[in-house]
Design an enzyme around this catalytic site. Structure first.
Site, PDB file in Angstrom:
ATOM      1  N   GLN B 202       0.814  -1.214   0.000  1.00  0.00           N
ATOM      2  CA  GLN B 202       0.000   0.000   0.000  1.00  0.00           C
ATOM      3  C   GLN B 202       0.850   1.268   0.000  1.00  0.00           C
ATOM      4  O   GLN B 202       0.312   2.364   0.049  1.00  0.00           O
ATOM      5  CB  GLN B 202      -0.923   0.016   1.233  1.00  0.00           C
ATOM      6  CG  GLN B 202      -1.905  -1.122   1.277  1.00  0.00           C
ATOM      7  CD  GLN B 202      -2.988  -0.997   0.223  1.00  0.00           C
ATOM      8  OE1 GLN B 202      -3.239   0.079  -0.318  1.00  0.00           O
ATOM      9  NE2 GLN B 202      -3.637  -2.101  -0.091  1.00  0.00           N
ATOM     10  N   LYS B 225      -1.384  -3.046  -7.512  1.00  0.00           N
ATOM     11  CA  LYS B 225      -1.758  -1.874  -6.718  1.00  0.00           C
ATOM     12  C   LYS B 225      -0.955  -0.650  -7.142  1.00  0.00           C
ATOM     13  O   LYS B 225      -1.079   0.434  -6.600  1.00  0.00           O
ATOM     14  CB  LYS B 225      -1.534  -2.159  -5.233  1.00  0.00           C
ATOM     15  CG  LYS B 225      -2.457  -3.254  -4.701  1.00  0.00           C
ATOM     16  CD  LYS B 225      -2.503  -3.248  -3.198  1.00  0.00           C
ATOM     17  CE  LYS B 225      -2.995  -4.549  -2.619  1.00  0.00           C
ATOM     18  NZ  LYS B 225      -4.426  -4.786  -2.780  1.00  0.00           N
ATOM     19  N   CYS B 363      -9.369  -7.900   4.743  1.00  0.00           N
ATOM     20  CA  CYS B 363      -8.323  -8.882   5.055  1.00  0.00           C
ATOM     21  C   CYS B 363      -7.518  -8.449   6.272  1.00  0.00           C
ATOM     22  O   CYS B 363      -6.298  -8.626   6.325  1.00  0.00           O
ATOM     23  CB  CYS B 363      -7.409  -9.143   3.868  1.00  0.00           C
ATOM     24  SG  CYS B 363      -8.256  -9.872   2.479  1.00  0.00           S
TER      25      CYS B 363
END
Lengths: 152, 405
Positions: B202, B225, B363
């Site tokens: 992230q 991502k 998650c």
């Protein structure tokens, strides 16, 4: 149908009402069987308690946390099951399942009564598991006498 | 000059309508959309260069190998890795972490040892370590998280002990957006001689990462991502570790020579890349890195910071809405709950207005439990988002309230 119409179809007043004020929403210390339903996709859990008197279901209740759809479905399920025989309950379970997985626009299975309001979920395939969570738990309670079942 | 970028038109998928409304994509923390440059690179690779790598002497194999290894160079430069030999291609962050758990972990962690993770982690940075600890009789320790979504650094200090064989933590929390002070944390761990793995899934799409400046031992991320394709990611690991680590999966490409009596393994990174790799994925990842680098990560950071501020203000004004995760340093993640309304119902009502957000546990079930919720709704930002997207979201949430009030 428009998005707006489908939304109103999914979140009918009866569903919103049972979602906000679920019926038979309590633990049952003297239950003859209980089972937990778990949806690993969203983390929702519901426990269904069943008290049987011979072949007949004397009382059903549930507890847990879930969305409007899963809570309303559980609440409507408990209302409907009271007094049914195990065989009748199994039949209802099968018809309910057949309804939520059927093609949108197709006629609904007969004899679902109030549960027909959950037919709107057919337009929302990602939400079918919400509608069936408590029913999975019910099936486990009736067949195996309990445990945890997963929607996956 | 506005801090905002204007790149939405470079993403073909975002031009469509969803449920009869213009699509507003606010789920980039789950996966990002792909710019035309990446789609074009994938098409070009398959139309012009496709062949297996590291094998044949023919022209196409030469080009495919060059494209694949070229992507490795791009990843190395992107992370400021000292050497391209330290970049192992994987399926993604999850596979990268599992690789480390199965090799470094299995040789370094024994009975009575400890592996330290944090309460913010994604399941992919919990479960591989839990499995390792279970098989070795080691203990998994957890750094707690504060009410605002920041790590409790005082406790982290205490948990870094003589039994700690590895610290594994996320750079940026997927569920809350918290940016952890990883450089300081790594320094604390290294002062005690403890190796550190960072889950950067992230982080890399949002901020500049320099593994040498961070001082960590392992850094893992996913291509999808980062505006690249799914199925490709990378692990950066210090050469000394890659040399010492046993291979993980066996097969072609990871060997130097094979005899039934004995097989000699290839050198890193090939040692950890058994089988035909995801060549097109690596090419697409390289193109994504080129695209993002040309755009400028400092500009991406400024863009997302401005949007996060705007989004935080808009959402805070929605009655009954609570933001979950209010760390001082945050990436573009707005996780929230609404009083009396389940996140799934929020998600469905928004979806029918063309707005894509994530609802669920992200998650990160232990983290949800920590905050006493089964799930949250999460809007997450990417380079293509605009202020208008956030205004549509805020309006959509008003509708959610009307429906369930």
């Amino acid at each position: 149908m428009s998005s707006e119409g489908e939304l109103r179809d999914l979140y009918q007043e009866l569903i919103l009402d049972h979602g906000r004020r679920p019926r038979n929403f309590s633990p049952m210390p003297d239950a003859s069987a209980k089972a937990e339903g778990f949806n690993p996709l969203c983390g929702d859990r519901v426990t269904v308690f069943v008290k049987t008197e011979g072949e007949r279901i004397g009382a059903v209740s549930f507890q847990g946390s879930g969305c409007a759809i899963s809570t309303a479905s559980a609440s409507l399920m408990t209302e409907r099951l009271k007094g049914m025989t195990r065989t009748e309950a199994q039949g209802l379970l099968d018809r309910f399942h057949a309804m939520v997985i059927s093609e949108p626009g197709k006629p609904l299975p007969a004899d679902l009564g109030k549960l027909e309001v959950l037919g709107g979920v057919r337009e929302f395939p990602m939400r079918v598991k919400c509608a069936t969570l408590a029913w999975h738990a019910l099936k486990s309670a009736l067949e195996q006498g309990g445990g945890t079942v997963s929607t996956e | 000059m506005s801090a905002l970028l204007d790149v939405k038109r470079e993403f073909p998928i975002l031009a469509q309508s969803a449920r009869g409304k213009p699509l507003v994509y606010l789920d980039s923390a789950a996966t990002t959309q792909k710019p035309r440059a990446v789609l074009e690179a994938l098409r070009r690779y398959y139309e012009e260069d496709n062949a297996n790598v590291h094998r044949a002497v023919h022209l196409l194999s030469e080009r495919a190998t060059k494209a694949y290894e070229g992507a490795r160079e791009k990843v190395a430069a992107f992370l400021n890795a000292p050497s391209i030999r330290e970049i192992v291609f994987t399926r993604g962050t999850t596979e990268a972490i599992n690789l480390v758990a199965h090799t470094f972990g299995r040789t370094r962690v024994g009975a009575g040892d400890e592996v330290l993770v944090t309460h913010l982690e994604h399941h992919s940075n919990i479960v591989p370590w839990q499995m390792l600890c279970q098989s070795k009789g080691a203990a998994l320790k957890v750094v707690p998280v504060l009410d605002n979504g920041e790590l409790d650094l005082a406790v982290l200090d205490r948990l870094l002990g003589p039994k700690t064989k590895l610290l594994a933590l996320g750079h940026v929390s997927n569920a809350l957006g918290t940016i952890n002070p990883v450089r300081d944390i790594v320094a604390k761990a290294k002062a005690k001689g403890i190796p550190v793995l960072i889950d950067g899934a992230q982080a890399v799409p949002h901020l500049k990462v320099d593994v040498q400046a961070l001082g960590c031992d392992f850094y893992a991320f996913s291509g999808h991502k980062l505006y690249g394709p799914t199925g490709i990611g990378a692990l950066w690991a210090k050469a000394e570790h890659l040399d010492a680590m046993p291979p993980w999966q066996g097969g072609g490409d990871m060997i130097a020579s094979v005899r039934f009596e004995e097989t000699l393994y290839n050198v890193p990174p090939a040692k950890f890349e058994a089988g035909t790799p995801d060549i097109s994925g690596a090419v697409g990842l390289g193109a994504a890195i080129d695209w993002l680098t040309a755009l400028g990560l400092d500009r991406v950071e400024a863009h997302e910071k401005a949007l996060l501020e705007k989004g935080t203000a808009l959402l805070s004004a929605v009655p009954g809405l609570t933001l979950v995760g209010t760390a001082r340093h945050k990436a573009g993640v707005l996780s929230f709950t609404m009083e009396g309304i389940h996140p799934h119902d929020i998600g469905t009502v928004l979806d029918r207005q063309g707005i894509a957000i994530r609802t669920g546990h992200h998650c990160a079930q232990p983290l949800m439990e920590r905050f006493g919720v089964a799930a949250t709704a999460r809007a997450s930002l990417g380079v293509y988002n605009t202020e208008a997207d956030l205004e549509v979201l805020a309006k959509g949430l008003t509708k959610v309230r009307e429906m369930f009030a």
